[in-house]
Design an enzyme around this catalytic site. Structure first.
Site, PDB file in Angstrom:
ATOM      1  N   ASP A   1      47.320  12.253 129.180  1.00 29.61           N
ATOM      2  CA  ASP A   1      45.873  12.443 129.242  1.00 29.61           C
ATOM      3  C   ASP A   1      45.111  11.234 128.683  1.00 29.61           C
ATOM      4  O   ASP A   1      44.291  11.366 127.792  1.00 29.61           O
ATOM      5  CB  ASP A   1      45.543  13.725 128.454  1.00 29.61           C
ATOM      6  CG  ASP A   1      44.073  14.073 128.469  1.00 29.61           C
ATOM      7  OD1 ASP A   1      43.378  13.714 129.440  1.00 29.61           O
ATOM      8  OD2 ASP A   1      43.616  14.711 127.492  1.00 29.61           O
TER       9      ASP A   1
ATOM     10  N   ASN B   1      55.588  12.612 121.460  1.00 31.71           N
ATOM     11  CA  ASN B   1      54.427  13.504 121.427  1.00 31.71           C
ATOM     12  C   ASN B   1      54.536  14.506 122.558  1.00 31.71           C
ATOM     13  O   ASN B   1      54.623  14.129 123.728  1.00 31.71           O
ATOM     14  CB  ASN B   1      53.124  12.722 121.607  1.00 31.71           C
ATOM     15  CG  ASN B   1      51.921  13.659 121.742  1.00 31.71           C
ATOM     16  OD1 ASN B   1      51.420  14.172 120.756  1.00 31.71           O
ATOM     17  ND2 ASN B   1      51.472  13.894 122.976  1.00 31.71           N
ATOM     18  N   GLU B   2      54.534  15.767 122.193  1.00 34.54           N
ATOM     19  CA  GLU B   2      54.542  16.849 123.165  1.00 34.54           C
ATOM     20  C   GLU B   2      55.578  16.667 124.258  1.00 34.54           C
ATOM     21  O   GLU B   2      55.236  16.604 125.448  1.00 34.54           O
ATOM     22  CB  GLU B   2      53.146  17.055 123.776  1.00 34.54           C
ATOM     23  CG  GLU B   2      52.117  17.486 122.759  1.00 34.54           C
ATOM     24  CD  GLU B   2      50.847  18.043 123.381  1.00 34.54           C
ATOM     25  OE1 GLU B   2      50.640  17.880 124.590  1.00 34.54           O
ATOM     26  OE2 GLU B   2      50.065  18.681 122.638  1.00 34.54           O
TER      27      GLU B   2
ATOM     28  N   ASN C   1      50.652  20.251 117.538  1.00 31.19           N
ATOM     29  CA  ASN C   1      49.401  20.152 118.282  1.00 31.19           C
ATOM     30  C   ASN C   1      49.059  21.558 118.760  1.00 31.19           C
ATOM     31  O   ASN C   1      49.836  22.160 119.505  1.00 31.19           O
ATOM     32  CB  ASN C   1      49.573  19.254 119.510  1.00 31.19           C
ATOM     33  CG  ASN C   1      49.806  17.804 119.141  1.00 31.19           C
ATOM     34  OD1 ASN C   1      49.747  17.430 117.974  1.00 31.19           O
ATOM     35  ND2 ASN C   1      50.073  16.977 120.145  1.00 31.19           N
TER      36      ASN C   1
ATOM     37  N   TYR D   1      45.895  24.318 120.156  1.00 33.15           N
ATOM     38  CA  TYR D   1      44.540  24.420 120.715  1.00 33.15           C
ATOM     39  C   TYR D   1      44.075  25.869 120.787  1.00 33.15           C
ATOM     40  O   TYR D   1      43.454  26.277 121.763  1.00 33.15           O
ATOM     41  CB  TYR D   1      44.496  23.715 122.077  1.00 33.15           C
ATOM     42  CG  TYR D   1      44.522  22.206 121.925  1.00 33.15           C
ATOM     43  CD1 TYR D   1      43.339  21.495 121.731  1.00 33.15           C
ATOM     44  CD2 TYR D   1      45.710  21.501 121.914  1.00 33.15           C
ATOM     45  CE1 TYR D   1      43.345  20.115 121.544  1.00 33.15           C
ATOM     46  CE2 TYR D   1      45.734  20.124 121.725  1.00 33.15           C
ATOM     47  CZ  TYR D   1      44.547  19.448 121.545  1.00 33.15           C
ATOM     48  OH  TYR D   1      44.549  18.080 121.359  1.00 33.15           O
TER      49      TYR D   1
ATOM     50  N   TYR E   1      42.239  25.680 124.673  1.00 24.67           N
ATOM     51  CA  TYR E   1      42.987  25.986 125.895  1.00 24.67           C
ATOM     52  C   TYR E   1      43.428  27.444 125.929  1.00 24.67           C
ATOM     53  O   TYR E   1      43.661  28.008 126.992  1.00 24.67           O
ATOM     54  CB  TYR E   1      44.209  25.066 126.039  1.00 24.67           C
ATOM     55  CG  TYR E   1      43.837  23.623 126.295  1.00 24.67           C
ATOM     56  CD1 TYR E   1      43.067  23.275 127.401  1.00 24.67           C
ATOM     57  CD2 TYR E   1      44.235  22.617 125.433  1.00 24.67           C
ATOM     58  CE1 TYR E   1      42.706  21.967 127.638  1.00 24.67           C
ATOM     59  CE2 TYR E   1      43.885  21.297 125.663  1.00 24.67           C
ATOM     60  CZ  TYR E   1      43.115  20.976 126.768  1.00 24.67           C
ATOM     61  OH  TYR E   1      42.765  19.684 126.998  1.00 24.67           O
TER      62      TYR E   1
ATOM     63  N   GLU F   1      47.160  17.696 116.095  1.00 23.95           N
ATOM     64  CA  GLU F   1      46.048  17.794 117.049  1.00 23.95           C
ATOM     65  C   GLU F   1      45.454  19.195 116.978  1.00 23.95           C
ATOM     66  O   GLU F   1      46.177  20.193 116.896  1.00 23.95           O
ATOM     67  CB  GLU F   1      46.492  17.543 118.503  1.00 23.95           C
ATOM     68  CG  GLU F   1      46.824  16.107 118.829  1.00 23.95           C
ATOM     69  CD  GLU F   1      47.151  15.890 120.312  1.00 23.95           C
ATOM     70  OE1 GLU F   1      46.663  16.663 121.160  1.00 23.95           O
ATOM     71  OE2 GLU F   1      47.901  14.943 120.597  1.00 23.95           O
TER      72      GLU F   1
ATOM     73  N   TRP G   1      41.879  16.108 116.849  1.00 18.94           N
ATOM     74  CA  TRP G   1      41.922  15.445 118.155  1.00 18.94           C
ATOM     75  C   TRP G   1      40.512  15.464 118.706  1.00 18.94           C
ATOM     76  O   TRP G   1      40.001  16.526 118.955  1.00 18.94           O
ATOM     77  CB  TRP G   1      42.884  16.152 119.105  1.00 18.94           C
ATOM     78  CG  TRP G   1      43.127  15.338 120.335  1.00 18.94           C
ATOM     79  CD1 TRP G   1      42.582  15.531 121.568  1.00 18.94           C
ATOM     80  CD2 TRP G   1      43.972  14.189 120.424  1.00 18.94           C
ATOM     81  NE1 TRP G   1      43.037  14.570 122.435  1.00 18.94           N
ATOM     82  CE2 TRP G   1      43.877  13.720 121.759  1.00 18.94           C
ATOM     83  CE3 TRP G   1      44.779  13.493 119.521  1.00 18.94           C
ATOM     84  CZ2 TRP G   1      44.566  12.592 122.208  1.00 18.94           C
ATOM     85  CZ3 TRP G   1      45.458  12.386 119.967  1.00 18.94           C
ATOM     86  CH2 TRP G   1      45.347  11.944 121.300  1.00 18.94           C
TER      87      TRP G   1
ATOM     88  N   LYS H   1      36.881  15.213 123.345  1.00 18.04           N
ATOM     89  CA  LYS H   1      37.187  15.888 122.075  1.00 18.04           C
ATOM     90  C   LYS H   1      36.882  15.011 120.868  1.00 18.04           C
ATOM     91  O   LYS H   1      37.185  15.389 119.738  1.00 18.04           O
ATOM     92  CB  LYS H   1      38.641  16.347 122.053  1.00 18.04           C
ATOM     93  CG  LYS H   1      38.925  17.440 123.086  1.00 18.04           C
ATOM     94  CD  LYS H   1      40.270  18.083 122.907  1.00 18.04           C
ATOM     95  CE  LYS H   1      40.572  19.039 124.034  1.00 18.04           C
ATOM     96  NZ  LYS H   1      40.844  18.355 125.330  1.00 18.04           N
TER      97      LYS H   1
END
Ligand code: BDP
Length: 588
Positions: free
Chosen positions: A161, A396-397, A463, A465, A469, A501, A546, A566
Site C-alpha cells: 500500500d 511486515n504483514e 498491526n 485496525y 477495517y 500500526e 499509522w 491515515k
C-alpha cells in the site's frame, strides 16, 4: 559497508545534481551504447523518483538511464576509488566509461563497486546507471501477483500500500580509500555498573598483520587501545568509567576513531544496552516505551528521493508530538535518517523491504527467501553501529492465503500457508539473530494472521485496525475487541507488545459531530481509544500510529486521490486534530 566520509586520508565526491535521463521501454539502451551518453536526454534530479518529476513517467516502472560526466581529482591517484549508490529502486547496473562496473538488486540499500581500473585521470569520466522497477511476483516486495489477497486491487498492481517509486533515490558518490583500508567496523557496547564497555572489531581490506589503534573521545574522556591486526582483523575493548549512556532522553554520542598505518575512520558511538524482561523493553536496564509512528519516505516532487529539509522538519514534528520512536516501514530509510535518529534520540525498528510476503508456490517462496536474506545481510552491515536501532524487523504483514479478520488468527482449518510461512519467517529471524545477537528481532504481524508466526519474536508487534477495517464506526465494540486480543496475546506469549500500526483514514478539514469515519474527530477518538487501552496495560511497550503523514499509495477505490490518508499530518505536514491528541498523551 561503512558510510563514506571525508577526512585527511579519505575523499568523497557527491554526484547529486541534475543528470541526463532517458526511459528505455524497449531495452535498446545497452546495445545502442547509451552508457556513453544519451541522445534526446531530459534533465532529472538525482536523488529523486522519476515518477514525481514528469507527468508522463508517473506510472512508468520500466528501464531508464541516468548519465553524467565528472572529473576525478588528480590527488586521488594511487588510492582505490569506489562508486557508491545509496539506493536504486529496484535493479540497477553501473557503467563507467562504457564498461560495466556491476549490478545490484533490491531498493533502499547501498552498494558500491571498485572502479579504480575504469577511471580516466586526464579527462572527464562518463558515469551511467540503468535502473528499472518492474513489479514481479518474485521480487521483494512483490507485484503483479495473481494470488494477492486484501483490498488492494490497484494500479499499479502492487501487493503493498504505497506508491512503487522508481529511480536513484539516494546520492551517488565517488569515494577514495587508501590501498589497505579499514573495510568494516563493528561496535558493541555493554554496561557494567557505572562503566560503559565499548568493544570494537575492525577489518581491513587486505589480510594484513599490522598495528593500529582506537580512540574513544567525548567530554573529558579520551581513551585509547591498541589494535593488533592478524589476517586483517583486530578486536579491542575500552572501558569508560562513569559512562554517559545513550538514551532517547539524553542521546549522547562519543567519537570513535580507528587509526591504521594508512587509514583513519571516525564513527559516532552511543553506549547503551537493549533487552526484554517480561512485558517490558529495557533500555540501559530501565523500562522504555516506544511511542511514535510508522512512516514512509514520501513527498511531493522528491518522491522517495532523499530530502534533507523534509527529514529535519519531520524529526521536529515528531518531537512536537512527544514521539521518541518510529519504524522504518516498509524498507530501510536513508543513512542520513539513521544518523539523525542517533543524534536526536529516536528508537528505531529497522525493517527490510519484505512487506506483504506471499506464500504461493515453492519456487516463488524460495526466490523471495534468497532476496530477503540478502536484504537482512545488507541492512545489518549498514546499520549495525547505530545506537538508535534497537530492533530488526524481518517482515511486515506476511500474508496467509486466507484471513480470519473477526477472530484472532484461527482460519478454521483451511490451508493458509501457515507452515510455509513459519519456516521462511523463522529462517529470516534466525539470520538476523545470528548476524546481530545484541539487538531484538521481530516480525510485524497482520490482523487475523496465524499467531504461530509470532513464536520466535523477542517483541510481539501487531498491526491492528479495530475500528477501521473491522468494526468501523463502532469504537466501543472496537475497544472491547482490541482489549480482548491484547490480553489474549499477552497471556499466551508473556512478551512485550508493540502496536506497530493502528490508524484511520482522515480527510483533513472534514469534521463531524457525532464523529464518523473519515472525519478529524473520528481519527482523534480512534487514537485516544487506542492510547487509553495501551496505557492500562504495562505489557504494551510501544504505540506507533499509522501513519505519521498522508502518503502516496496506488490508485484504488480505497485511496482517495491516490493517497493513504491515515497520517496525523497531511502530506504537506499540517497537523490534523489527532496530532494534538498525541501531544496530550506523549509530551512530558
Ligand atoms: C497495513 C500495512 C500498511 C498499510 C495499512 C493501511 O502494513 O502498509 O498502509 O495497513 O491499510 O496493512 O493503511
Amino acid at each position: 559497508m561503512l558510510y563514506p566520509i571525508q577526512n585527511e586520508v579519505r575523499n568523497r565526491l557527491d554526484l547529486s545534481g541534475i543528470w541526463d535521463f532517458r526511459p528505455d521501454p524497449d531495452g535498446f539502451g545497452e546495445q545502442d551504447g547509451w552508457f556513453n551518453g544519451l541522445e534526446a536526454a531530459r534533465p532529472i534530479a538525482m536523488p529523486g523518483s522519476w515518477n514525481e518529476q514528469y507527468e508522463d513517467l508517473f506510472n512508468y516502472l520500466g528501464l531508464a538511464w541516468y548519465v553524467r560526466k565528472t572529473f576525478v581529482p588528480a590527488s586521488w591517484q594511487g588510492e582505490r576509488v569506489f562508486l557508491r549508490v545509496g539506493s536504486a529502486n529496484y535493479q540497477a547496473t553501473v557503467y563507467v566509461n562504457g564498461e560495466r562496473a556491476g549490478s545490484h538488486e533490491g531498493g533502499h540499500l547501498p552498494f558500491a563497486f571498485d572502479i579504480t581500473g575504469l577511471l580516466r585521470w586526464d579527462a572527464e569520466n562518463t558515469i551511467a546507471i540503468s535502473v528499472e522497477n518492474e513489479l514481479k511476483p518474485t521480487r521483494v516486495p512483490s507485484g503483479n501477483i495473481k494470488s494477492a489477497i486484501g483490498a488492494f486491487a490497484s494500479y499499479p498492481r502492487t501487493t503493498f500500500d504505497f506508491f512503487p517509486f522508481a529511480g536513484l533515490h539516494r546520492p551517488v558518490v565517488l569515494y577514495s580509500v587508501p590501498q589497505v583500508a579499514i573495510d568494516d567496523l563493528t561496535v558493541v557496547t555493554t554496561v557494567d555498573g557505572a562503566d560503559g564497555v565499548v568493544r570494537v572489531t575492525a577489518r581491513l581490506s587486505e589480510p594484513a598483520t599490522t598495528g593500529g589503534s582506537l580512540t574513544l573521545s567525548g567530554g573529558a574522556t579520551a581513551l585509547r587501545a591498541e589494535l593488533a591486526f592478524e589476517d586483517g582483523v583486530a578486536t579491542a575493548e575500552v572501558r569508560v568509567p562513569g559512562a554517559r549512556l545513550w538514551s532517547d532522553k539524553d542521546p549522547y554520542l562519543y567519537d570513535l576513531t580507528v587509526q591504521t598505518a594508512d587509514d583513519r575512520y571516525t564513527l559516532k558511538v552511543g553506549i547503551r544496552t537493549i533487552a526484554v524482561e517480561g512485558g517490558r523493553i529495557l533500555l540501559n536496564g530501565k523500562p522504555v516505551q516506544l511511542n511514535g509512528f510508522g512512516r514512509h519516505e514520501d513527498f511531493i516532487a522528491s518522491g522517495k528521493g532523499l530530502n534533507l529539509p523534509l527529514m529535519v522538519k519531520d524529526y521536529a514534528l515528531m518531537r512536537w508530538t512527544g514521539a521518541n520512536s518510529y519504524r522504518t516501514s516498509h524498507y530501510p530509510y536513508s543513512e542520513e535518517e539513521m544518523q539523525l535518529a542517533d543524534r536526536e534520540g529516536f528508537l528505531i525498528i529497522d525493517e527490510i523491504p519484505a512487506v506483504s510476503l506471499q506464500f504461493d508456490t515453492a519456487e516463488n517462496i524460495a526466490e523471495r527467501l534468497r532476496v530477503c536474506l540478502q536484504q537482512i545481510d545488507e541492512l545489518i552491515a549498514r546499520d549495525k553501529n547505530h545506537p538508535s536501532v534497537v530492533m530488526w524487523c524481518v517482515a511486515n504483514e506476511p500474508m496467509p492465503r486466507t484471513l480470519d479478520l473477526a477472530g484472532a488468527g484461527d482460519s478454521g482449518g483451511e490451508d493458509t500457508g501457515e507452515a510455509e510461512g513459519k519456516a521462511m519467517l523463522e529462517t529470516l529471524l534466525a539470520r538476523a539473530r545470528e548476524l546481530d545477537p545484541t539487538r531484538l528481532v521481530t516480525i510485524v504481524t497482520l490482523m487475523g494472521g496465524p499467531q504461530s508466526w509470532m513464536e520466535q519474536c523477542d517483541v510481539i508487534c501487531m498491526n491492528r485496525y479495530w475500528g477501521w477495517y473491522v468494526l468501523g464506526g463502532e469504537l466501543d465494540k472496537a475497544r472491547a475487541a482490541l482489549e480482548g486480543e491484547l490480553d489474549q496475546v499477552w497471556a499466551k506469549f508473556g512478551r512485550p507488545i508493540i502496536m506497530t500500526e493502528f490508524g484511520a483514514d482522515t480527510m483533513a478539514g472534514m469534521h463531524g459531530h457525532p464523529s464518523v469515519m473519515w472525519t478529524e474527530e473520528y481519527q482523534a477518538d480512534y487514537i485516544r481509544m487506542h492510547l487509553e487501552t495501551a496505557a492500562a496495560r504495562d505489557f504494551v511497550a510501544g504505540m506507533q500510529v499509522w501513519n505519521f503523514a498522508d502518503f502516496a499509495a496506488v490508485q484504488s477505490i480505497m485511496r482517495v486521490g491516490g493517497l493513504n490518508m491515515k497520517g496525523v499530518f497531511t502530506r504537506t505536514r499540517q497537523p490534523k486534530m489527532a496530532a494534538h491528541v498525541l501531544r496530550e498523551f506523549w509530551v512530558r
